[in-house]
Motif scaffolding. Structure first.
Motif, PDB file in Angstrom:
ATOM      1  N   LEU A  83      -0.228   5.998   8.530  1.00 45.54           N
ATOM      2  CA  LEU A  83      -0.503   5.477   9.869  1.00 45.54           C
ATOM      3  C   LEU A  83      -0.203   6.534  10.936  1.00 45.54           C
ATOM      4  N   ALA A  84       0.884   7.272  10.747  1.00 43.34           N
ATOM      5  CA  ALA A  84       1.251   8.307  11.717  1.00 43.34           C
ATOM      6  C   ALA A  84       0.217   9.423  11.752  1.00 43.34           C
ATOM      7  N   ALA A  85      -0.337   9.760  10.581  1.00 46.81           N
ATOM      8  CA  ALA A  85      -1.321  10.840  10.510  1.00 46.81           C
ATOM      9  C   ALA A  85      -2.688  10.412  11.041  1.00 46.81           C
ATOM     10  N   GLU A  86      -3.090   9.194  10.730  1.00 45.67           N
ATOM     11  CA  GLU A  86      -4.443   8.749  11.075  1.00 45.67           C
ATOM     12  C   GLU A  86      -4.542   8.105  12.456  1.00 45.67           C
ATOM     13  N   LYS A  87      -3.482   7.453  12.910  1.00 47.82           N
ATOM     14  CA  LYS A  87      -3.487   6.737  14.193  1.00 47.82           C
ATOM     15  C   LYS A  87      -4.724   5.833  14.328  1.00 47.82           C
ATOM     16  N   PRO A  88      -4.893   4.893  13.411  1.00 47.93           N
ATOM     17  CA  PRO A  88      -6.084   4.041  13.462  1.00 47.93           C
ATOM     18  C   PRO A  88      -6.007   3.025  14.602  1.00 47.93           C
ATOM     19  N   ASP A  89      -7.183   2.510  14.968  1.00 48.56           N
ATOM     20  CA  ASP A  89      -7.227   1.407  15.931  1.00 48.56           C
ATOM     21  C   ASP A  89      -6.936   0.079  15.250  1.00 48.56           C
ATOM     22  N   TRP A  90      -7.338  -0.021  13.985  1.00 49.16           N
ATOM     23  CA  TRP A  90      -7.162  -1.259  13.233  1.00 49.16           C
ATOM     24  C   TRP A  90      -6.731  -0.952  11.803  1.00 49.16           C
ATOM     25  N   LEU A 105       2.571  -5.603   7.853  1.00 48.77           N
ATOM     26  CA  LEU A 105       3.877  -5.440   8.482  1.00 48.77           C
ATOM     27  C   LEU A 105       4.072  -4.003   8.963  1.00 48.77           C
ATOM     28  N   SER A 106       3.712  -3.049   8.142  1.00 47.38           N
ATOM     29  CA  SER A 106       3.861  -1.643   8.513  1.00 47.38           C
ATOM     30  C   SER A 106       3.023  -1.317   9.749  1.00 47.38           C
ATOM     31  N   ALA A 107       1.794  -1.844   9.781  1.00 45.21           N
ATOM     32  CA  ALA A 107       0.920  -1.595  10.933  1.00 45.21           C
ATOM     33  C   ALA A 107       1.496  -2.185  12.208  1.00 45.21           C
ATOM     34  N   LYS A 108       1.979  -3.422  12.135  1.00 47.59           N
ATOM     35  CA  LYS A 108       2.524  -4.055  13.334  1.00 47.59           C
ATOM     36  C   LYS A 108       3.770  -3.325  13.840  1.00 47.59           C
ATOM     37  N   GLY A 111       2.726  -0.612  15.963  1.00 44.41           N
ATOM     38  CA  GLY A 111       1.949  -0.971  17.146  1.00 44.41           C
ATOM     39  C   GLY A 111       0.456  -0.927  16.945  1.00 44.41           C
ATOM     40  N   ILE A 112       0.009  -1.068  15.707  1.00 47.78           N
ATOM     41  CA  ILE A 112      -1.418  -1.004  15.372  1.00 47.78           C
ATOM     42  C   ILE A 112      -1.929  -2.403  15.064  1.00 47.78           C
ATOM     43  N   ARG A 113      -3.112  -2.709  15.549  1.00 51.07           N
ATOM     44  CA  ARG A 113      -3.665  -4.048  15.368  1.00 51.07           C
ATOM     45  C   ARG A 113      -4.091  -4.285  13.925  1.00 51.07           C
ATOM     46  N   SER A 372      -0.029  -8.049  22.392  1.00 51.31           N
ATOM     47  CA  SER A 372       1.123  -7.350  21.824  1.00 51.31           C
ATOM     48  C   SER A 372       2.429  -7.981  22.292  1.00 51.31           C
ATOM     49  N   ARG A 373       2.513  -8.347  23.592  1.00 53.44           N
ATOM     50  CA  ARG A 373       3.746  -8.941  24.101  1.00 53.44           C
ATOM     51  C   ARG A 373       4.030 -10.291  23.457  1.00 53.44           C
ATOM     52  N   VAL A 374       2.947 -11.053  23.238  1.00 56.85           N
ATOM     53  CA  VAL A 374       3.127 -12.373  22.606  1.00 56.85           C
ATOM     54  C   VAL A 374       3.689 -12.205  21.207  1.00 56.85           C
ATOM     55  N   ILE A 375       3.152 -11.229  20.460  1.00 53.59           N
ATOM     56  CA  ILE A 375       3.602 -11.000  19.089  1.00 53.59           C
ATOM     57  C   ILE A 375       5.054 -10.529  19.075  1.00 53.59           C
ATOM     58  N   GLU A 376       5.392  -9.633  20.005  1.00 58.52           N
ATOM     59  CA  GLU A 376       6.770  -9.157  20.050  1.00 58.52           C
ATOM     60  C   GLU A 376       7.736 -10.286  20.393  1.00 58.52           C
TER      61      GLU A 376
END
Length: 376
Positions: A83-90, A105-108, A111-113, A372-376
């Motif tokens: 995830l750090a290398a690719e920085k995907p949108d989804w 879980l790792s994506a969330k 901060g990735i959707r 994002s705020r709702v999820i946090e």
């Protein structure tokens, strides 16, 4: 828009194949494939990539064999650098296996959707690891792709925002429709020396059924009562085979007259065997859906199913326990022609992957900060 699609187990491969094709046809999407290696047996992985025309994964996490907790921890450690290398949108996850939950879980956490394919399915049995994976993944997902009405109902009851939910149909059926002719041309049934409707197909793999001596003995009894009525073709999952060997029962199963043990089949081979079976005895989730589309009677050894449409509209029969007498009576009904007639559920039309790609293409490349705020 960059999407990382996660696969880890046999059902994921079947479902990601049409998604891969749909993403290729959408210029706005850059798609990369991550294989966790959760199914490390070549018979459950490599052959599916070949037959489904999937490319080599861009990343292979090679997670270790172990308990669900051990595999979850291993995936979290190995997926984070990707995830750090690719920085995907989804990050797109499929189904309900350990890889699904762990990568979501790792994506969330990064901060990735997350988009979840097969969202909203519920069996009502929270003792099943798959049920916990479904619930937790849906709670984290920003887009929820639903296969049947029950999924919509469940998510609404759980208070999920309607804007996140998309009823798109069943992507597993996309693959079935696409590869059905090719599977029939392979003629696995004929090459094995059988005719259509000449056998009952069987496959069992859930830990609750195959990991104990009591469960295995009931499975053997089922084969013993069905084989005099109809030839039983038993496709042995590696987990089931290991358990049979551990409990010293493989030789007894092999010796049952009018039955034949099969090694794990490729996707095309098994599809051909399913289509021409008199009935299928299983504990699989996906097979419930495939048999419903093929209109083949299916006996599922589960007290409940997360896919109720296969019972309500389809050909699926739920059997609460491994009771040979109940199986015998049900098979006798089928052999007598008293067969439950099913129908194909809404949107199981081969276009589910296209609908998902259209939804994703319509999304902004930047996360919705309010979500994002709702999820946090």
């Amino acid at each position: 828009m960059k999407i990382l699609t996660v696969v880890g187990a046999r059902p994921n491969f079947i479902k990601v194949a049409p998604l891969h094709q749909a993403f290729l046809s959408c210029p706005a999407i850059e798609s990369k494939l991550v294989h966790t290696g959760q199914h490390y047996d070549a018979s459950l992985s490599d052959v599916f990539f070949q037959q489904l025309n999937l490319p080599e994964p861009d990343y292979h996490l090679n997670i270790s064999e172990g308990s669900q907790s051990q595999q979850t921890a291993d995936i979290l450690l190995k997926f984070e650098p990707v995830l750090a290398a690719e920085k995907p949108d989804w990050v797109l996850v499929i189904g309900d296996v350990t890889s699904t939950f762990a990568c979501a879980l790792s994506a969330k956490q990064a901060g990735i959707r997350v988009a979840h394919v097969e969202a909203g399915l519920r069996s009502g049995d929270d003792q099943m690891p798959e049920e916990r994976n479904r619930i937790l993944t849906d709670a984290m997902a920003d887009l929820l792709f639903v296969t049947e009405q029950a999924g919509l109902d469940n998510l609404r009851q759980e208070g999920v925002s309607a804007g996140k939910i998309h009823f798109v149909g069943n992507v597993m059926i996309d693959s079935l429709i696409r590869f059905r002719t090719q599977a029939n041309q392979l003629n696995t049934v004929g090459k094995m020396g059988f005719m259509p409707n000449d056998y009952v197909l069987m496959t069992m793999h859930r830990p609750s059924n195959v990991d104990t001596l009591a469960g295995l003995l009931r499975i053997l009894n089922i084969v013993e009562v069905i084989a005099p009525r109809k030839t039983v073709l038993f496709s042995l999952h590696p987990r089931t085979k290991r358990s049979l060997i551990k409990h010293g029962l493989l030789e007894r199963l092999s010796a049952i007259a009018n039955s034949k043990l099969l090694e794990p089949q490729g996707y095309l081979e098994f599809l051909n065997l399913m289509e021409h079976a008199t009935a299928i005895i299983t504990d699989s989730g996906g097979i419930q859906e495939e048999t419903t589309y093929l209109n083949v009677p299916c006996l599922t050894f589960r007290s409940s199913t997360e896919r109720p449409v296969t019972v309500k509209l389809g050909t699926n029969h739920l059997l609460a326990d491994l009771d040979p007498e109940t199986v015998q009576l049900t098979v006798d009904e089928i052999l007598a022609g008293r067969i439950k007639t099913g129908q194909i559920p809404p949107l199981w039309d081969g276009l589910a992957a296209r609908r998902m790609a259209e939804v994703l293409c319509s999304q902004s490349t930047k996360p919705d900060t309010k979500v994002s705020r709702v999820i946090e």
